[in-house]
Design a protein around this motif. Structure first.
Motif, short mmCIF file in Angstrom:
data_model
loop_
_atom_site.label_atom_id
_atom_site.label_comp_id
_atom_site.label_asym_id
_atom_site.label_seq_id
_atom_site.Cartn_x
_atom_site.Cartn_y
_atom_site.Cartn_z
N MET A 157 52.37 73.61 43.06
CA MET A 157 52.03 72.50 41.95
C MET A 157 53.74 74.22 41.20
SD MET A 157 49.33 73.53 38.75
CE MET A 157 48.41 73.69 40.08
N SER A 158 54.61 73.14 40.35
CA SER A 158 55.50 73.48 39.90
C SER A 158 55.50 73.98 38.34
CB SER A 158 56.56 72.65 39.52
OG SER A 158 56.58 71.51 38.52
N PHE A 159 56.43 74.89 38.20
CA PHE A 159 56.28 75.76 37.26
C PHE A 159 57.52 77.04 36.25
CE2 PHE A 159 55.17 79.06 39.71
CZ PHE A 159 56.26 80.43 39.35
N PHE A 160 57.80 76.71 35.11
CA PHE A 160 58.87 77.89 34.89
C PHE A 160 58.71 78.33 33.48
CE2 PHE A 160 59.58 73.63 32.87
CZ PHE A 160 60.31 73.60 31.94
N VAL A 161 59.03 79.57 33.22
CA VAL A 161 59.63 80.10 32.05
C VAL A 161 60.71 80.14 31.52
CG1 VAL A 161 58.81 82.28 30.99
CG2 VAL A 161 57.56 81.71 33.00
N ALA A 162 60.96 79.74 30.61
CA ALA A 162 61.96 79.68 29.61
C ALA A 162 62.04 80.32 27.98
CB ALA A 162 62.21 77.98 29.34
N ASP A 163 62.92 80.54 27.99
CA ASP A 163 63.09 81.79 26.76
C ASP A 163 63.07 80.89 25.47
OD1 ASP A 163 63.17 83.74 24.31
OD2 ASP A 163 65.26 84.59 24.77
N ASN A 164 62.81 80.74 24.08
CA ASN A 164 62.31 80.11 23.31
C ASN A 164 62.77 80.84 22.22
OD1 ASN A 164 62.46 78.60 20.58
ND2 ASN A 164 60.79 77.52 21.78
N PRO A 165 63.85 81.45 21.83
CA PRO A 165 64.64 81.82 20.99
C PRO A 165 64.20 82.33 19.19
CG PRO A 165 66.38 81.71 21.92
CD PRO A 165 65.67 80.41 22.88
N GLU A 166 64.42 80.29 19.35
CA GLU A 166 63.92 80.07 17.84
C GLU A 166 62.31 80.61 17.21
OE1 GLU A 166 65.30 78.18 19.97
OE2 GLU A 166 67.00 78.42 19.25
N ALA A 167 61.25 80.00 18.66
CA ALA A 167 59.95 81.24 18.32
C ALA A 167 59.62 82.57 18.01
CB ALA A 167 59.51 79.59 18.85
N GLN A 168 60.64 83.15 19.35
CA GLN A 168 60.86 84.04 19.51
C GLN A 168 59.93 84.47 20.28
OE1 GLN A 168 60.64 86.66 15.71
NE2 GLN A 168 62.73 86.91 16.03
N ARG A 169 59.27 83.51 21.35
CA ARG A 169 58.68 83.69 22.70
C ARG A 169 59.36 82.71 24.06
NH1 ARG A 169 53.55 79.23 20.83
NH2 ARG A 169 54.80 77.51 21.94
N TYR A 170 58.56 83.70 25.15
CA TYR A 170 58.89 82.80 26.32
C TYR A 170 57.79 81.49 26.56
CZ TYR A 170 61.62 86.53 27.62
OH TYR A 170 62.95 87.42 27.64
N GLU A 171 57.77 80.66 26.77
CA GLU A 171 56.94 79.51 27.21
C GLU A 171 56.45 79.00 28.67
OE1 GLU A 171 58.09 77.58 23.09
OE2 GLU A 171 58.60 76.56 24.86
N LEU A 172 55.21 79.18 29.34
CA LEU A 172 55.33 79.27 30.67
C LEU A 172 54.99 77.48 30.58
CD1 LEU A 172 53.97 79.67 33.63
CD2 LEU A 172 52.16 80.34 32.43
N THR A 173 55.33 76.42 31.47
CA THR A 173 55.29 75.38 31.59
C THR A 173 54.75 74.76 33.19
OG1 THR A 173 56.42 74.59 29.77
CG2 THR A 173 55.92 73.18 30.87
N VAL A 174 53.78 74.25 32.99
CA VAL A 174 52.87 74.27 34.47
C VAL A 174 53.35 72.48 34.40
CG1 VAL A 174 50.98 74.23 36.31
CG2 VAL A 174 52.07 76.30 35.07
N ALA A 226 55.01 69.87 33.45
CA ALA A 226 54.99 69.76 31.96
C ALA A 226 53.75 69.66 31.58
CB ALA A 226 55.27 68.08 32.64
N GLU A 227 53.36 70.40 31.88
CA GLU A 227 52.09 70.92 30.25
C GLU A 227 52.61 72.01 29.45
OE1 GLU A 227 47.27 71.21 29.78
OE2 GLU A 227 48.15 70.61 30.89
N ARG A 228 52.80 72.89 28.56
CA ARG A 228 52.78 74.27 28.13
C ARG A 228 51.67 74.78 28.03
NH1 ARG A 228 56.11 73.84 23.47
NH2 ARG A 228 57.74 73.48 24.53
N ILE A 229 50.95 76.13 29.05
CA ILE A 229 49.71 76.42 29.20
C ILE A 229 49.84 77.74 28.58
CG2 ILE A 229 49.10 74.76 30.97
CD1 ILE A 229 49.10 77.50 32.59
N GLY A 230 51.27 78.52 28.14
CA GLY A 230 50.57 79.94 27.56
C GLY A 230 52.41 80.05 27.58
N PHE A 231 52.43 81.60 26.86
CA PHE A 231 53.34 81.96 25.77
C PHE A 231 53.36 83.55 25.86
CE2 PHE A 231 50.72 80.51 22.76
CZ PHE A 231 50.80 82.04 21.76
N VAL A 232 54.34 84.42 25.54
CA VAL A 232 54.38 85.25 25.55
C VAL A 232 55.34 85.62 24.16
CG1 VAL A 232 56.28 86.91 27.23
CG2 VAL A 232 54.49 87.96 26.37
#
Length: 92
Positions: free
Chosen positions: A1-18, A20-26
Protein backbone atom coordinates in the motif's frame (compact mmCIF):
# COMPACT_ATOMS: atom_id res chain seq x y z
CA UNK A 1 0.00 0.00 0.00
CA UNK A 2 1.53 3.31 -1.03
CA UNK A 3 1.48 6.28 1.30
CA UNK A 4 3.23 9.58 1.81
CA UNK A 5 3.30 12.42 4.29
CA UNK A 6 3.59 15.97 2.99
CA UNK A 7 4.00 19.28 4.76
CA UNK A 8 1.24 21.73 3.90
CA UNK A 9 2.66 24.99 5.31
CA UNK A 10 -0.34 27.07 4.26
CA UNK A 11 -2.60 24.89 6.45
CA UNK A 12 0.15 24.43 9.07
CA UNK A 13 -0.12 20.66 9.03
CA UNK A 14 1.45 17.47 7.79
CA UNK A 15 -0.98 15.42 5.71
CA UNK A 16 -1.01 11.63 5.38
CA UNK A 17 -2.20 10.24 2.06
CA UNK A 18 -2.77 6.53 1.50
CA UNK A 19 -3.64 5.20 -1.95
CA UNK A 20 -4.52 8.76 -3.12
CA UNK A 21 -6.85 9.37 -0.14
CA UNK A 22 -5.98 11.89 2.58
CA UNK A 23 -6.63 9.97 5.80
CA UNK A 24 -4.85 11.94 8.48
CA UNK A 25 -3.00 15.03 9.56
CA UNK A 26 -1.01 16.57 12.37
CA UNK A 27 -1.34 20.31 12.90
CA UNK A 28 1.56 22.45 14.01
CA UNK A 29 2.59 25.96 14.97
CA UNK A 30 6.01 27.31 14.09
CA UNK A 31 8.08 29.26 16.58
CA UNK A 32 11.68 30.40 16.09
CA UNK A 33 13.67 27.15 15.88
CA UNK A 34 10.75 25.10 17.24
CA UNK A 35 7.77 23.26 15.82
CA UNK A 36 4.88 22.65 18.21
CA UNK A 37 2.91 19.54 17.21
CA UNK A 38 -0.63 20.36 18.30
CA UNK A 39 -3.09 17.70 17.19
CA UNK A 40 -2.84 14.41 15.30
CA UNK A 41 -5.88 12.82 13.72
CA UNK A 42 -6.51 9.76 11.53
CA UNK A 43 -9.86 9.10 9.88
CA UNK A 44 -11.80 6.65 12.08
CA UNK A 45 -11.96 4.02 9.31
CA UNK A 46 -8.15 3.87 9.36
CA UNK A 47 -7.49 4.01 13.11
CA UNK A 48 -5.47 1.32 14.90
CA UNK A 49 -3.59 0.36 11.73
CA UNK A 50 -0.35 2.20 12.50
CA UNK A 51 -1.06 5.21 10.30
CA UNK A 52 -0.90 7.69 13.18
CA UNK A 53 2.54 6.41 14.10
CA UNK A 54 3.77 6.71 10.53
CA UNK A 55 2.40 10.23 10.34
CA UNK A 56 4.04 11.37 13.59
CA UNK A 57 7.34 9.69 12.69
CA UNK A 58 7.40 11.54 9.37
CA UNK A 59 6.72 14.87 11.10
CA UNK A 60 9.48 14.22 13.62
CA UNK A 61 11.90 13.13 10.89
CA UNK A 62 11.16 16.33 9.00
CA UNK A 63 11.78 18.40 12.15
CA UNK A 64 15.15 16.65 12.59
CA UNK A 65 16.07 17.26 8.95
CA UNK A 66 15.17 20.94 9.33
CA UNK A 67 17.12 21.13 12.61
CA UNK A 68 14.03 22.15 14.58
CA UNK A 69 13.28 21.38 18.20
CA UNK A 70 9.88 19.85 18.94
CA UNK A 71 7.27 20.89 21.47
CA UNK A 72 4.76 18.02 21.62
CA UNK A 73 1.33 19.27 22.67
CA UNK A 74 -0.77 16.43 21.27
CA UNK A 75 -1.05 13.49 23.72
CA UNK A 76 -0.54 11.00 20.87
CA UNK A 77 2.74 12.71 19.88
CA UNK A 78 3.87 12.74 23.53
CA UNK A 79 3.12 9.01 23.86
CA UNK A 80 4.89 8.26 20.57
CA UNK A 81 8.06 10.02 21.71
CA UNK A 82 7.91 8.22 25.07
CA UNK A 83 7.83 4.88 23.20
CA UNK A 84 10.55 5.89 20.71
CA UNK A 85 13.45 7.31 22.70
CA UNK A 86 15.47 8.06 19.55
CA UNK A 87 13.30 11.18 19.13
CA UNK A 88 13.81 12.55 22.66
CA UNK A 89 16.79 14.62 21.57
CA UNK A 90 14.36 16.76 19.54
CA UNK A 91 12.43 17.91 22.59
CA UNK A 92 12.63 21.54 23.67
Amino acid sequence: MSFFVADNPEAQRYELTVEAERIGFVTYRMEPGVIALLHAEVHPAHERQGWGSRLVAAALDDARERRLKVRPVCPFVVAYIERHSDYRDLLV
